[in-house]
Design a protein around this motif. Structure first.
Motif, PDB file in Angstrom:
ATOM      1  N   ASP A  47      19.944   1.005   3.328  1.00  0.00           N
ATOM      2  CA  ASP A  47      20.510   0.250   2.212  1.00  0.00           C
ATOM      3  C   ASP A  47      19.455  -0.139   1.178  1.00  0.00           C
ATOM      4  OD1 ASP A  47      22.867   0.479   3.553  1.00  0.00           O
ATOM      5  OD2 ASP A  47      22.956  -1.603   4.237  1.00  0.00           O
ATOM      6  N   ARG A  48      18.279  -0.532   1.643  1.00  0.00           N
ATOM      7  CA  ARG A  48      17.258  -1.025   0.699  1.00  0.00           C
ATOM      8  C   ARG A  48      16.420   0.095   0.086  1.00  0.00           C
ATOM      9  NH1 ARG A  48      13.390  -5.700   2.385  1.00  0.00           N
ATOM     10  NH2 ARG A  48      12.900  -5.423   0.161  1.00  0.00           N
ATOM     11  N   PHE A  49      16.122   1.124   0.896  1.00  0.00           N
ATOM     12  CA  PHE A  49      15.150   2.132   0.442  1.00  0.00           C
ATOM     13  C   PHE A  49      15.690   3.562   0.475  1.00  0.00           C
ATOM     14  CE2 PHE A  49      12.816  -1.297   2.738  1.00  0.00           C
ATOM     15  CZ  PHE A  49      12.283  -1.923   1.624  1.00  0.00           C
ATOM     16  N   ASP A  50      16.947   3.723   0.887  1.00  0.00           N
ATOM     17  CA  ASP A  50      17.551   5.054   0.981  1.00  0.00           C
ATOM     18  C   ASP A  50      16.713   5.977   1.865  1.00  0.00           C
ATOM     19  OD1 ASP A  50      19.539   6.927   0.488  1.00  0.00           O
ATOM     20  OD2 ASP A  50      18.491   7.779  -1.240  1.00  0.00           O
ATOM     21  N   TYR A  54       7.710  -4.624   8.618  1.00  0.00           N
ATOM     22  CA  TYR A  54       7.415  -4.106   7.278  1.00  0.00           C
ATOM     23  C   TYR A  54       8.571  -4.390   6.312  1.00  0.00           C
ATOM     24  CZ  TYR A  54       4.137  -1.362  10.126  1.00  0.00           C
ATOM     25  OH  TYR A  54       3.183  -0.966  11.027  1.00  0.00           O
ATOM     26  N   ALA A  55       9.789  -4.185   6.786  1.00  0.00           N
ATOM     27  CA  ALA A  55      10.958  -4.369   5.911  1.00  0.00           C
ATOM     28  C   ALA A  55      11.104  -5.822   5.472  1.00  0.00           C
ATOM     29  CB  ALA A  55      12.218  -3.893   6.625  1.00  0.00           C
ATOM     30  N   ARG A  56      10.834  -6.749   6.376  1.00  0.00           N
ATOM     31  CA  ARG A  56      10.944  -8.168   6.026  1.00  0.00           C
ATOM     32  C   ARG A  56       9.907  -8.564   4.968  1.00  0.00           C
ATOM     33  NH1 ARG A  56      11.967  -8.924  11.674  1.00  0.00           N
ATOM     34  NH2 ARG A  56       9.763  -9.401  12.007  1.00  0.00           N
ATOM     35  N   ASP A  67       9.144  -0.812  -2.489  1.00  0.00           N
ATOM     36  CA  ASP A  67       7.905  -0.477  -1.777  1.00  0.00           C
ATOM     37  C   ASP A  67       8.015   0.829  -0.991  1.00  0.00           C
ATOM     38  OD1 ASP A  67       6.550  -2.619  -2.736  1.00  0.00           O
ATOM     39  OD2 ASP A  67       6.655  -3.839  -0.919  1.00  0.00           O
ATOM     40  N   PHE A  68       9.177   1.072  -0.392  1.00  0.00           N
ATOM     41  CA  PHE A  68       9.348   2.260   0.445  1.00  0.00           C
ATOM     42  C   PHE A  68      10.318   3.275  -0.176  1.00  0.00           C
ATOM     43  CE2 PHE A  68       8.176  -0.881   3.868  1.00  0.00           C
ATOM     44  CZ  PHE A  68       6.965  -0.297   4.195  1.00  0.00           C
ATOM     45  N   ASP A  69      10.510   3.212  -1.470  1.00  0.00           N
ATOM     46  CA  ASP A  69      11.485   4.100  -2.108  1.00  0.00           C
ATOM     47  C   ASP A  69      11.108   5.574  -2.021  1.00  0.00           C
ATOM     48  OD1 ASP A  69      13.130   2.043  -2.740  1.00  0.00           O
ATOM     49  OD2 ASP A  69      12.817   2.099  -4.906  1.00  0.00           O
ATOM     50  N   SER A  70       9.837   5.891  -1.826  1.00  0.00           N
ATOM     51  CA  SER A  70       9.410   7.293  -1.754  1.00  0.00           C
ATOM     52  C   SER A  70       9.773   7.932  -0.420  1.00  0.00           C
ATOM     53  CB  SER A  70       7.894   7.403  -1.966  1.00  0.00           C
ATOM     54  OG  SER A  70       7.197   6.690  -0.951  1.00  0.00           O
ATOM     55  N   LEU A  71      10.057   7.114   0.590  1.00  0.00           N
ATOM     56  CA  LEU A  71      10.326   7.632   1.934  1.00  0.00           C
ATOM     57  C   LEU A  71      11.654   8.371   1.994  1.00  0.00           C
ATOM     58  CD1 LEU A  71       9.268   4.647   4.227  1.00  0.00           C
ATOM     59  CD2 LEU A  71       8.170   6.885   4.124  1.00  0.00           C
ATOM     60  N   LEU A 113       0.832  -1.200   0.000  1.00  0.00           N
ATOM     61  CA  LEU A 113       0.000   0.000   0.000  1.00  0.00           C
ATOM     62  C   LEU A 113       0.871   1.257   0.000  1.00  0.00           C
ATOM     63  CD1 LEU A 113      -2.873   1.053   0.031  1.00  0.00           C
ATOM     64  CD2 LEU A 113      -2.855   0.920   2.527  1.00  0.00           C
ATOM     65  N   ALA A 114       2.008   1.187   0.701  1.00  0.00           N
ATOM     66  CA  ALA A 114       2.930   2.327   0.717  1.00  0.00           C
ATOM     67  C   ALA A 114       3.463   2.618  -0.683  1.00  0.00           C
ATOM     68  CB  ALA A 114       4.085   2.056   1.674  1.00  0.00           C
ATOM     69  N   ARG A 115       3.650   1.592  -1.472  1.00  0.00           N
ATOM     70  CA  ARG A 115       4.108   1.793  -2.854  1.00  0.00           C
ATOM     71  C   ARG A 115       3.101   2.641  -3.635  1.00  0.00           C
ATOM     72  NH1 ARG A 115       7.309  -1.049  -6.905  1.00  0.00           N
ATOM     73  NH2 ARG A 115       8.004  -2.546  -5.330  1.00  0.00           N
ATOM     74  N   LYS A 116       1.800   2.414  -3.380  1.00  0.00           N
ATOM     75  CA  LYS A 116       0.746   3.156  -4.079  1.00  0.00           C
ATOM     76  C   LYS A 116       0.602   4.572  -3.531  1.00  0.00           C
ATOM     77  CE  LYS A 116      -1.934  -1.053  -4.983  1.00  0.00           C
ATOM     78  NZ  LYS A 116      -3.213  -1.768  -4.695  1.00  0.00           N
ATOM     79  N   VAL A 117       0.665   4.722  -2.199  1.00  0.00           N
ATOM     80  CA  VAL A 117       0.474   6.033  -1.565  1.00  0.00           C
ATOM     81  C   VAL A 117       1.681   6.934  -1.783  1.00  0.00           C
ATOM     82  CG1 VAL A 117       0.110   7.202   0.656  1.00  0.00           C
ATOM     83  CG2 VAL A 117      -1.108   5.066   0.154  1.00  0.00           C
TER      84      VAL A 117
END
Length: 714
Positions: A507-510, A475-477, A483-487, A456-460
């Motif tokens: 490392d995964r989502f910057d 959430y990360a697992r 999915d969280f790249d916008s954060l 859902l975070a990917r969409k929002v």
């Protein structure tokens, strides 16, 4: 006709000239400055606080400004002494020239006004510049006067992108100065800290704290635009400021009819647009919103109703059915509470009610004062009986402003909030803060849906999230790459953030994970890390506008017990012995009950709760530190460290764990690698199938102690 126009214009000019002459007075302001000053006051309605434009200034003086627009210099010139040198710092060439001019003026004991980039989250380059400015100013023994101009951020000449600040032709402008000070110390980093702290203090002082919750909502609607979509939930409901306020007006009229002024109205709703409408409607009606924790169980909620003297509860049939809370509702009815369903209210609202609300959406149904009780939250009771914490609009508006003085938010941001609004972190960070500062808010009803939230975070596409270390790991697992790249930032609280959690999101989502610290009694934020001020293992630095003192604790060599004061503190407690009666603090200081240490830059590190220390042979041992050690050894299990009386050593540590097998020799061997003292090793280990927890997810230490007290021989 022309003669009449000339007469009006001539009269206006005459009034302007006379007013300017009066403003000139006997101080340091010139008549030309007075002319500009009175014109700006007329055009922008400028209000100022913290300094007198007509005061005499003798150098060396440094005015520090986080410049929000190119108007700031034009506005400040009439207010500051005529002999002030105005120094711009934007761009590499400008910075070098600015420092040359600044050093020259300081050498001559003159007066300068330095215009810095607009953000409170200063870049490393800005912090370096502040360190250089600070070194020169300290050498000259200069007085530092921070100034902030609120409102020009939204002007046509703003330094912010339009997506970050909607434009207004004539924004309301407020100038505020923080108390002057002189720099101390020699470290460039410490000097930069002091200057930026002063600038943040000026920004905080420019905020109008004397607003009710409803008035602050209307002010945000005017500033960011009534048609701006501000609120969305998982069911697809979307509200602009105007639609939100129309809904608030309609519901507030109904609440007014069913209750008395100042009465507490219970709100039992999940994270949705409905809970926000309900909360502001209660405020608009001049009532107090009591946020009920629907996960706490019938006994705790019925107790809260009694403590808060709550006779009416606003809830939803659909929510009760989906959450299987029928038994809870029956218990509430048995206690005498009247249950009001929002669906029934919605169906009974007629056209004329909606039309009147459409016309009067800017007006509160009943006036309330900023320091009246506005919100009641009930503590989790992890170490005792839950209490009602009474917060005023003043404390909540102040706390939102304090966070905005540490972290830069804008209308370009989106906040994804999974934390329930009956929890203080979720209420302030996940409702009032984004709504008051134009941040689009997406509400999700449960933080426990680990598999659903990442997709859902990917969409929002949120830029901010709040959470706990446990939730963030879950959430990360479950998340897929992207999915969280916008954060860009996650603010975590309630429990210590592990280094692995920070590394995983970086490392995964910057995304930057920063830790904060708070309590319901402080509305709730007390300290928080940021992009500028960040130290792993700490909970950040004390917020602007707050004070703290440390009292020594016997047996603890480093740090002590933390007491805090500030405009964000609660009005007082509601206790069961006097239902509905606010019992205020005995003084301005609130005892947090936390043992902390503070480093030379002001970063706070939590050692543990005072109640969560065991005194063994005269030495204080943190039970939280014991839990942290055990968690690293057996990360897949749940653990709770408690203390029980011990005839020989005063107290003994008991580890309650779901780990099987939990071998003491393995724990002793690991404790040496961990660097623990011998006294940190639990005396006893008790295996249980499950650790008792509260509805908030925290360990219920009262229940845990009762569970094992009879199994340990002391």
């Amino acid at each position: 006709m022309e003669n009449a126009i000339f007469a009006v214009v001539g009269a206006a000019i005459l009034v302007w000239l006379i007013t300017a002459f009066r403003e000139k007075g006997a101080g340091g302001i010139t008549y030309v400055q007075a002319l500009k000053f009175t014109l700006l006051k007329f055009v922008f309605g400028i209000r100022h606080s913290g300094f007198d434009p007509k005061a005499e200034w003798k150098g060396p003086v440094v005015f520090i400004v986080l410049a929000q627009s190119s108007l700031d210099r034009a506005i400040l010139k009439p207010f500051l002494p005529a002999q002030t040198f105005h120094v711009e710092t934007e761009g590499e060439d400008a910075t070098a020239q600015a420092m040359t001019l600044f050093k020259s003026v300081m050498a001559g004991h003159g007066i300068t006004c330095v215009y810095l980039p607009p953000q409170v989250e200063a870049s490393p380059e800005t912090m370096g510049l502040l360190a250089e400015i600070g070194a020169v100013a300290r050498e000259a023994s200069a007085r530092i006067v921070p100034i902030f101009i609120r409102g020009t951020r939204f002007s046509l000449f703003s330094h912010w992108k339009q997506a970050q600040a909607p434009r207004s032709l004539l924004p309301q402008v407020v100038m505020a100065a923080a108390p002057e000070f002189q720099l101390s110390g020699t470290s460039g980093q410490h000097l930069a800290d002091q200057l930026l702290d002063g600038a943040a203090n000026a920004k905080f002082r420019s905020v109008n704290l004397r607003q009710s919750l409803f008035e602050a909502l209307v002010a945000a609607a005017k500033l960011y635009g009534p048609s701006r979509e501000i609120l969305e939930d998982a069911l697809g409901a979307r509200l602009s400021y105007r639609k939100l306020l129309i809904g608030v007006r309609v519901l507030a009229k109904r609440i007014e009819a069913m209750s008395k002024r100042g009465e507490a109205i219970g709100i039992l709703l999940p994270n949705s647009t409905g809970v926000v409408v309900g909360m502001f409607a209660v405020a608009s009606a001049g009532r107090v919103a009591a946020m009920l924790n629907y996960t706490a169980g019938p006994a705790a909620i019925v107790s809260a109703l009694g403590t808060g003297n709550i006779s009416t509860v606003l809830t939803s049939k659909g929510f009760i059915e989906k959450a299987d809370l029928g038994g809870l509702i029956e218990k509430m009815k048995e206690s005498g509470a009247k249950i009001v369903h929002v669906e029934e209210l919605r169906e009974s609202i007629g056209f004329m009610e909606k039309f009147r609300a459409f016309l009067l959406w800017r007006r509160a149904v009943a006036k309330s004062k900023p320091d009246d009780p506005a919100i009641v939250l009930f503590t989790s009771g992890s170490e005792g009986t839950p209490k009602g914490v009474v917060l005023s609009a003043n404390s909540l508006v102040a706390n939102a402003a304090q966070v905005d003085c540490r972290i830069d938010f804008s209308s370009e941001d989106t906040l994804f909030n999974v934390l329930p609004l009956f929890h203080s972190f979720g209420l302030l960070g996940g409702a009032f803060l984004p709504i008051y500062y134009g941040v689009r808010l997406f509400l999700y009803p449960s933080p426990l849906h680990y598999k659903l939230i990442p997709s859902l975070a990917r969409k929002v596409a949120p830029t901010f999230m709040f959470g706990t270390d446990t939730f963030l790991n879950g959430y990360a697992r479950a998340a897929k790459d992207g999915d969280f790249d916008s954060l860009r930032m996650i603010v975590a609280g309630a429990e210590a953030v592990k280094p692995e959690t920070r590394k995983m999101y970086r490392d995964r989502f910057d995304a930057l994970v920063v830790e904060g610290y708070g309590m319901t009694e402080a509305s709730p934020v007390v300290a928080v890390n940021s992009a500028t001020f960040s130290k792993d293992g700490s909970v950040g630095r004390l917020l602007t506008g707050m004070e703290m003192r440390i009292e020594p604790v016997e047996g603890i060599a480093e740090g002590g017990r933390l007491f805090i004061a500030g405009p964000n503190l609660m009005l007082g407690y509601l206790l069961g012995d006097k239902p509905g009666v606010v019992q205020p603090l005995a003084s301005k200081w609130h005892d947090t009950g936390d043992i902390v240490s503070i480093d030379e830059r002001g970063f706070i590190s939590i050692k543990g709760r005072a109640k969560r220390f065991a005194k063994i042979a005269g030495e204080m041992i943190s039970l939280g530190a014991v839990e942290m050690m055990v968690k690293q050894l057996w990360p897949e299990a749940n653990h709770a460290a408690i203390s029980l009386p011990d005839k020989r050593r005063g107290e003994r540590i008991v580890l309650v764990t779901t780990q099987l097998p939990a071998r003491k020799d393995e724990l002793i061997a690991y404790s040496k690698r961990f660097g623990a003292t011998e006294m940190m090793i639990p005396d006893d280990i008790v295996n249980v199938p499950e650790i008792p927890v509260l509805g908030s997810g925290k360990v219920d230490y009262t229940a845990t102690t009762a569970l094992v007290a009879g199994t340990v021989v002391v």
